[in-house]
Design a protein around this motif. Structure first.
Motif, mmCIF file in Angstrom:
data_model
loop_
_atom_site.group_PDB
_atom_site.id
_atom_site.type_symbol
_atom_site.label_atom_id
_atom_site.label_comp_id
_atom_site.label_asym_id
_atom_site.label_seq_id
_atom_site.Cartn_x
_atom_site.Cartn_y
_atom_site.Cartn_z
ATOM 1 N N GLN A 1 0.817 -1.216 0.000
ATOM 2 C CA GLN A 1 0.000 0.000 0.000
ATOM 3 C C GLN A 1 0.854 1.272 0.000
ATOM 4 O O GLN A 1 0.339 2.369 -0.211
ATOM 5 C CB GLN A 1 -0.952 0.030 1.206
ATOM 6 N N TYR B 1 -3.216 -0.466 -4.154
ATOM 7 C CA TYR B 1 -4.400 0.232 -3.657
ATOM 8 C C TYR B 1 -4.417 1.715 -4.057
ATOM 9 O O TYR B 1 -5.046 2.541 -3.408
ATOM 10 C CB TYR B 1 -4.504 0.102 -2.124
ATOM 11 N N PHE B 2 -3.724 2.056 -5.135
ATOM 12 C CA PHE B 2 -3.601 3.464 -5.536
ATOM 13 C C PHE B 2 -4.056 3.694 -6.970
ATOM 14 O O PHE B 2 -4.543 4.775 -7.299
ATOM 15 C CB PHE B 2 -2.135 3.887 -5.377
ATOM 16 N N ALA C 1 2.459 11.167 -3.439
ATOM 17 C CA ALA C 1 1.029 10.846 -3.393
ATOM 18 C C ALA C 1 0.779 9.489 -2.730
ATOM 19 O O ALA C 1 -0.113 9.357 -1.886
ATOM 20 C CB ALA C 1 0.442 10.868 -4.806
ATOM 21 N N THR C 2 1.564 8.470 -3.092
ATOM 22 C CA THR C 2 1.330 7.157 -2.464
ATOM 23 C C THR C 2 1.709 7.205 -0.985
ATOM 24 O O THR C 2 1.057 6.577 -0.152
ATOM 25 C CB THR C 2 2.123 6.030 -3.170
ATOM 26 N N LYS D 1 1.529 9.854 1.038
ATOM 27 C CA LYS D 1 0.513 10.597 1.794
ATOM 28 C C LYS D 1 -0.703 9.715 2.076
ATOM 29 O O LYS D 1 -1.244 9.725 3.179
ATOM 30 C CB LYS D 1 0.060 11.838 1.003
ATOM 31 N N GLU D 2 -1.145 8.966 1.046
ATOM 32 C CA GLU D 2 -2.310 8.097 1.265
ATOM 33 C C GLU D 2 -2.038 7.110 2.388
ATOM 34 O O GLU D 2 -2.896 6.843 3.227
ATOM 35 C CB GLU D 2 -2.688 7.329 -0.023
ATOM 36 N N GLN D 3 -0.825 6.555 2.409
ATOM 37 C CA GLN D 3 -0.535 5.552 3.440
ATOM 38 C C GLN D 3 -0.305 6.202 4.801
ATOM 39 O O GLN D 3 -0.684 5.643 5.835
ATOM 40 C CB GLN D 3 0.667 4.695 3.036
ATOM 41 N N LEU D 4 0.301 7.397 4.829
ATOM 42 C CA LEU D 4 0.536 8.061 6.114
ATOM 43 C C LEU D 4 -0.778 8.281 6.858
ATOM 44 O O LEU D 4 -0.851 8.151 8.072
ATOM 45 C CB LEU D 4 1.249 9.405 5.902
ATOM 46 N N LEU D 5 -1.840 8.602 6.109
ATOM 47 C CA LEU D 5 -3.123 8.935 6.767
ATOM 48 C C LEU D 5 -4.049 7.727 6.891
ATOM 49 O O LEU D 5 -5.135 7.834 7.456
ATOM 50 C CB LEU D 5 -3.826 10.056 5.985
ATOM 51 N N TYR D 6 -3.621 6.568 6.401
ATOM 52 C CA TYR D 6 -4.472 5.381 6.396
ATOM 53 C C TYR D 6 -4.808 4.935 7.827
ATOM 54 O O TYR D 6 -3.912 4.720 8.636
ATOM 55 C CB TYR D 6 -3.756 4.250 5.646
ATOM 56 N N GLU D 7 -6.099 4.850 8.122
ATOM 57 C CA GLU D 7 -6.603 4.407 9.433
ATOM 58 C C GLU D 7 -6.187 5.320 10.584
ATOM 59 O O GLU D 7 -6.167 4.900 11.733
ATOM 60 C CB GLU D 7 -6.163 2.965 9.735
ATOM 61 N N VAL D 8 -5.847 6.570 10.279
ATOM 62 C CA VAL D 8 -5.442 7.506 11.328
ATOM 63 C C VAL D 8 -6.652 8.312 11.776
ATOM 64 O O VAL D 8 -7.392 8.833 10.943
ATOM 65 C CB VAL D 8 -4.328 8.450 10.807
#
Lengths: 103, 445
Positions: free
Chosen positions: B207, B212-213, B260-261, B263-270
């Motif tokens: 991810q 998932y992107f 971009a990938t 950032k999406e993972q940094l905020l995942y489930e946060v």
């Protein structure tokens, strides 16, 4: 001019129990301010009214830049006992991106 | 002290692909390989498996992953840290040693236990989700505390080639080797925070690197195109003693690692990005800096933190009965009308016995529960009905009624399927961390 969030930003959904998290990340950092002004917690709550039963909280991350939405009571009970198809709500990032704003 | 540590993440969930871990191991010159394979529900289901068959309860793919990786792990002197122990790290460690003996390899495996706190619960503790006592949710089947880096760290001081845990916080799997190699101390909250950012970015494996992107339909070309997803490479991070991390993936693998990938993972489930709670720290992501420093290379710094909480989160599983499902498809002219008639018939036939019966239309509104009133009717549509019951035979009624639409419902229904499965629910509670004692057990092949 009306524009779909899909054309301005990308998003990933996450789940914690019955809570849904949705990131909103502009493709161009210049659009962050537009998103910050238009895509308020209230606007998202209204847009997702058929999906999210509880409160929506928004966090601002100008360091990325990105917005993060935390939606309560959004997953019909949560991944383990929900009867819905997408028990994690993983596909709901694209529900947020259906939202339209004035640009 | 080491000048740089490279950690790869070869799996981001129990069912993740096997091959990317081998690619990392053979081509990335790793110091550590982490396999994160344990979701909340996964461990409750594993506890049920263990109860039915005591030598089991570890990850169902453990043997396949270990058989694939073990020769290279030993030959290349790479340490493996994984939560594939699930409900039974001790049995998992023995299983790994058995595989090593068969392969004529001499190894040491460290098993971390102490996360199973079922015996410490009375059931009267309040569930965080409901505010009610835990037992109000249903008969309890498991309780596992999220252990932290302090539980894993002693294992790294041994000669263990493989460290296998049960429930630990996912980022702790990655933070611990940094503490071990760089001498980071638990009371340095900013180091714990930055190490947690690194772990959080790696923990879902692909991810971060373009999994998932992808969205090839974008009007603006290239925005979400991911090259060669079929051969998606999983990520590694090069971490310096000051915590600065550069993320990358093996040259020649598919995927994409960009701002971009990341950032999406940094905020995942946060939830609150300024207060990301783990057993190790209250991490703060709001000062994190991401920089693209080369093709498929992102540098990450600026993770901060505050002192770890005095409580540990405990994931509690309970029996939630059974769910029965049935599906049937309609296609061609007025297919939606026929599917809706079928749905109405099922509701009338079952509503007395299933007060919460769920009726969805796959191809239209089944996953978003709405289509925002904008999309035309599809050519084909699939009715899907689901209901909960206390017994498997009662739950089976749902699928049986859907199947019976063949001869007792609208025209042209086809492809009926029926399913029954057991439900394990999860609630959480908090426990004073001083009541929980992690243990380390060493095994040798």
């Amino acid at each position: 001019m009306t524009v779909k969030l899909y054309d301005l930003a990308h998003s990933r959904a996450g789940d914690k129990g019955n809570t849904l998290t949705l990131s909103l990340i502009p493709y161009n950092a210049d659009d962050y301010e537009l998103l910050r002004v238009r895509v308020t917690a209230e606007a998202v709550r209204h847009h997702l009214r058929d999906i999210v039963a509880g409160e929506v909280t928004r966090y601002e991350l100008p360091n990325l830049p990105a917005l993060q939405f935390v939606c309560q009571q959004a997953l019909t009970g949560g991944v383990t006992t929900s009867l819905t198809m997408d028990t994690h709500g993983k596909s709901l990032s694209y529900a947020l991106l259906e939202m339209k704003i004035e640009r | 002290m080491n000048e740089r540590i490279r950690i790869g993440c070869g799996a981001g969930f129990s069912g993740d692909r096997l091959e990317p871990a081998l690619v990392l191991l053979q081509q990335a010159n790793l110091d550590y390989l982490v396999l994160e394979c344990l979701a909340e529900r996964t461990i409750a289901l594993a506890q049920k498996r263990k109860r039915q068959n005591p030598p089991l309860g570890y990850d169902p793919l453990l043997e396949r992953r270990i058989e694939l990786l073990l020769p290279d792990l030993i030959a290349r002197n790479v340490r493996l840290i994984t939560n594939m122990g699930a409900a039974n790290p001790l049995a998992a460690a023995e299983k790994i040693c058995g595989i090593a003996r068969r392969l004529n390899l001499s190894i040491t495996v460290a098993a971390i236990t102490g996360d199973d706190v079922f015996h410490l619960l009375s059931g009267d503790e309040k569930a965080l989700e409901t505010g009610q006592p835990l037992t109000a949710s249903g008969p309890l089947v498991s309780a596992n505390a999220y252990l932290g880096a302090d539980a894993i760290l002693p294992a790294l001081a041994t000669k263990a080639n493989i460290i296998i845990t049960g429930r630990v916080a996912d980022p702790s799997l990655f933070l611990t080797p940094l503490m071990h190699e760089f001498g980071w101390l638990p009371d340095n909250a900013d180091q714990m925070g930055q190490g947690t950012v690194i772990g959080h970015l790696l923990e879902c494996a692909g991810q971060l690197t373009g999994g998932y992107f992808a969205d090839p339909g974008m009007d603006v070309p290239g925005r979400k195109n991911v090259p060669d997803l079929a051969h998606l490479g999983h990520p590694f991070a090069d971490i310096l003693p000051d915590g600065t991390a550069t993320f990358g993936k093996v040259a020649g693998t598919g995927g994409l690692l960009t701002l971009a990938t990341a950032k999406e993972q940094l905020l995942y489930e946060v939830m609150d990005p300024s207060r990301y709670l783990t057993p190790d720290v209250v991490a703060d992501f709001t000062q994190v800096r991401l920089e693209e420093v080369g093709p498929n290379q992102v540098r990450v710094s600026g993770g901060r933190g505050q002192a770890a909480p005095g409580t540990l989160k405990v994931s509690v599983g309970y029996d939630a009965g059974f769910v029965g499902e049935g599906e049937i498809s309609y296609a061609g002219s007025k297919a939606v009308g026929r599917a809706q008639l079928a749905g109405a018939i099922i509701q009338e036939r079952l509503r007395d016995r299933f007060p919460d019966l769920r009726v969805d239309y796959i191809g239209s509104t089944s996953v978003h529960r709405t289509s925002f009133g904008e999309y035309p009717d599809p050519y084909e549509i699939r009715l899907r009905v689901a209901g909960k019951a206390s017994t498997a035979s009662m739950a089976a009624l749902v699928g049986e009624e859907v199947e019976a639409l063949y001869t007792n419902g609208p025209a042209g229904g086809g492809g009926a399927r029926k399913y029954v499965h057991e439900l394990v629910g999860i609630v959480s509670t908090l426990m004073d961390r001083r009541t929980i004692t992690p243990q380390l057990t060493l095994f040798q092949s």
